[in-house]
Motif scaffolding. Sequence first.
Motif, short mmCIF file in Angstrom:
data_model
loop_
_atom_site.label_atom_id
_atom_site.label_comp_id
_atom_site.label_asym_id
_atom_site.label_seq_id
_atom_site.Cartn_x
_atom_site.Cartn_y
_atom_site.Cartn_z
N ILE A 20 0.14 -5.18 -3.20
CA ILE A 20 -0.92 -5.83 -4.02
C ILE A 20 -1.94 -6.53 -3.83
CG2 ILE A 20 -0.83 -7.29 -6.11
CD1 ILE A 20 2.24 -6.91 -6.16
N ASP A 21 -3.11 -6.08 -4.02
CA ASP A 21 -4.40 -6.93 -3.95
C ASP A 21 -4.53 -8.56 -4.47
OD1 ASP A 21 -7.32 -6.94 -2.89
OD2 ASP A 21 -7.75 -6.58 -4.94
N MET A 22 -5.10 -9.21 -3.84
CA MET A 22 -5.14 -10.50 -4.08
C MET A 22 -6.36 -10.63 -5.04
SD MET A 22 -5.23 -14.09 -2.29
CE MET A 22 -6.65 -14.05 -1.24
N ASP A 23 -7.67 -10.72 -4.54
CA ASP A 23 -8.68 -11.15 -5.11
C ASP A 23 -9.25 -10.06 -6.20
OD1 ASP A 23 -9.32 -13.80 -3.83
OD2 ASP A 23 -9.92 -12.60 -2.15
N GLY A 24 -9.35 -10.55 -7.43
CA GLY A 24 -9.61 -9.50 -8.41
C GLY A 24 -8.59 -8.70 -9.12
N THR A 25 -7.26 -9.01 -8.50
CA THR A 25 -6.10 -8.19 -9.17
C THR A 25 -5.12 -9.22 -9.53
OG1 THR A 25 -6.47 -6.54 -7.70
CG2 THR A 25 -4.26 -6.77 -8.45
N LEU A 26 -4.60 -10.15 -8.43
CA LEU A 26 -3.75 -11.21 -8.98
C LEU A 26 -4.41 -12.43 -9.30
CD1 LEU A 26 -1.02 -11.50 -5.91
CD2 LEU A 26 -0.86 -10.66 -8.51
N GLY A 230 -4.70 -2.46 -7.07
CA GLY A 230 -5.78 -3.22 -6.83
C GLY A 230 -6.94 -3.15 -7.83
N ASP A 231 -8.24 -3.66 -7.50
CA ASP A 231 -9.45 -3.50 -8.28
C ASP A 231 -10.47 -2.95 -7.73
OD1 ASP A 231 -9.78 -6.02 -6.75
OD2 ASP A 231 -11.73 -5.94 -7.48
N ASP A 232 -10.44 -2.41 -6.28
CA ASP A 232 -11.54 -2.05 -5.48
C ASP A 232 -11.19 -0.43 -5.27
OD1 ASP A 232 -13.32 -1.25 -3.86
OD2 ASP A 232 -13.43 -3.39 -3.05
N LEU A 235 -11.21 0.34 -1.63
CA LEU A 235 -9.94 -0.12 -0.75
C LEU A 235 -8.77 0.31 -1.26
CD1 LEU A 235 -11.56 -3.93 -0.30
CD2 LEU A 235 -11.68 -1.82 1.26
N GLU A 236 -8.39 -0.31 -2.33
CA GLU A 236 -6.70 0.10 -2.78
C GLU A 236 -6.62 1.36 -3.11
OE1 GLU A 236 -8.14 -2.70 -4.38
OE2 GLU A 236 -7.78 -4.20 -2.55
N MET A 237 -7.57 1.82 -4.04
CA MET A 237 -7.31 3.25 -4.66
C MET A 237 -7.41 4.41 -3.42
SD MET A 237 -6.82 2.49 -7.75
CE MET A 237 -5.97 0.96 -6.92
MG MG Z 1 -9.88 -7.15 -5.00
#
Ligand code: MG
Length: 285
Positions: A20-26, A230-232, A235-237
């Motif tokens: 799980i991503d932190m910034d923009g996700t959690l 994630g939101d990026d 990065l995550e995708m």
């Molecule tokens: Mg993020």
Amino acid sequence: MSDISPALIERIRTARGFVIDMDGTLALGDARSGGHKELPGAIGFLALLRSRAVPFRIFTNGTAKPPASYAASLRRAGFDVSDAELLTPSTAAAHWFLRHKITRVRVLGSAGVAHPLEEAGVEVIGSSQQAEGIQAVFTGWFPDFTFRDLEAACHDVWRGALLTTASNVPFFASTEGRTIGVSFAINSMIRALTSRRPMVLGKPSSSAFHVALAQMGLPRSAAARVVVLGDDPALEMRMARNAGAIAAGMATGLMKPETLHTLEPKNRPDHLFDDLESLSRIIAR
Ligand SMILES: [Mg+2]
């Protein structure tokens, strides 16, 4: 939210772990990556995973602080998360360096970048410190960098050191909106001068994903049953697609429904969720 296929719902519901991503996700922090505030449903989402005994790791691509400091920032915001459940690119890089017998690394980064390397037993050389035999240069969060640091890193690379980085994306989401990634800026200068492309050891690299898997006690063969959230897109995708994991996008940060069609296929989510509340509803129903 657009329609989600029953097959994808089943894959998410029976997932063996979540990265799980932190910034923009959690949560969203400020531009110095502190003072986190929960995004809708995020605390409840982690509690739901906990209640179902599904392992997770929070993997931020930030290196402004050591993992334990990010974990503390999330706990202050109300999240139930332990220090060991928080990973940064430096955690992943430490594993990668040791696996490749790289033990002497020049770090262009703040204490948060260097700390996980030192803890793992990698010898960290200061950003402008005179030293021979540097095996790799590692760049991360370093807003105070100077010309001398740039010079030292370029000389190392010219002498054969590998150029590695925590992150090479230009922006991340903060409460101040689009914030510039420091390592991207530094990498761009080193690359322009040395013609070397930085090797990314944080997200979206598969090596970073595999460190998260190992820490959750999962074998590599479980990759297809792990959700990356994630939101990026870059990065995550991308990391999920690289690794064959499930790519669950969050519309609470950089990714928006109206711009999904502009993404390259390798950066597209399997599904874009409005927020973690909607994902929790799918898992819990
Ligand atoms: Mg993020």
